[in-house]
Design an enzyme around this catalytic site. Structure first.
Site: not given
Ligand code: AMP
Length: 298
Positions: A36, A40
């Site tokens: 991530l 995100h």
């Protein structure tokens, strides 16, 4: 900060979500493949706001799924080397206000005997659908399953993967799935490069050249707005990318912003989309091209 709760099975996921539902809370889903980054996390923050517009934050819950989906990778693609960082992802999600991380493994998602597939047409045609023919069928299958497992009110996707976003909108409508699909603008580095888990593959020299992808798109939009012919503008993008060290351009296309039908001239709200290879890394990006026929711009 409290560690983020993690569930790995559909049964555990369902019992958590059922408790929230009994308390009258709404649920938002952010599907990801992990590794991530700030893009995100922006989806997670947006999901918190969307699940219960106008309500206090406590009345909505955000589930982020992390699943590197084998059905959307072809055998020669980067499934095995795709970056994975479970502990780092959990810490980042907690910091962004996520309530639950759903981390199924491939057997939980596709148990022995699994026999169902989805074949996407429409917005899945062309572009990434040519270079990666299995991908959108795999995306449609896993996202449909995630919608069935989590049963969210709303799901948030990034415009970074614009074709994927339109594919998700299409099958959600086609299959009458009771989920609101929301798109979020692309989060970029200061030099314009779209954040992507795959940027980790770039060498320092490649990383230095990669923002040319976005710059070429911006120049192209300005040229289209000045009335330059579409074919010339697309050819200029290809030439510029070649000069910047992109070894191969999979596509540069102007498409209708919602149907993704190819466009030969500007008019309706459109999207300019590109995929190109920098070394071993395939980068994608896209930008809005406002409409010119009196309609609102995208
Ligand atoms: P991925 O984990 O790369 O499959 O992406 C999961 C979700 O995050 C998808 O909806 C992507 O479109 C979205 N996403 C990825 N990169 C970005 C970005 N730079 N900005 C906004 N959303 C992104």
């Amino acid at each position: 900060m409290e560690p983020l709760p993690i569930v790995r099975t559909v049964a555990d996921l369902r019992s958590r979500v059922a408790r929230w539902r009994q308390a009258g809370e709404s649920v938002a889903l952010v599907p990801t493949m992990g590794a991530l980054h700030a893009g995100h996390l922006e989806l997670v923050r947006h999901a918190r706001r969307l699940a219960s517009p106008g309500a206090s934050p406590g009345t909505c819950r955000v589930v982020a799924s992390v699943f590197v989906n084998p059905t959307q990778f072809a055998p020669h693609e980067d499934f095995d080397r795709y970056p994975r960082d479970e502990a780092g992802d959990a810490a980042k999600l907690a910091s962004a206000g996520c309530d639950l991380m759903y981390l199924p493994d491939a057997v939980e998602m596709y148990p022995p005997g699994f026999a169902t597939s989805i074949v996407m047409a429409g917005p899945a045609g062309g572009m990434c659908g040519v270079a990666r023919p299995l991908m959108f069928n795999g995306v449609a299958l896993v996202v449909t399953k995630l919608f069935g497992q989590v049963q969210p009110d709303v799901a948030v996707f990034g415009e970074k993967d614009y074709q994927q976003l339109q594919v998700v909108r299409r099958f959600t409508r086609d299959l009458d799935l009771p989920v609101r699909v929301e798109g979020m603008p692309t989060v970029r580095e200061a030099d314009g490069l779209a954040l992507s888990s795959r940027n980790a593959y770039l060498t320092p020299a490649e990383r230095h050249r990669a923002p040319e992808l976005y710059r070429a798109l911006q120049t192209a939009v300005a040229a289209l707005e000045r009335g330059s012919p579409v074919a010339t503008v697309l050819a200029d993008v290809r030439a510029r990318l070649a000069a910047a060290g992109f070894e191969r351009v999979d596509y540069v296309e102007l498409r209708d912003a919602s149907t993704l039908e190819p466009l030969e001239r500007t008019g309706p709200p459109a999207r300019l989309l590109v995929a190109a290879w920098m070394g071993r890394t395939r980068l994608i990006d896209n930008v809005a091209v406002p409409g010119f026929d009196g309609r609102d711009s995208v």
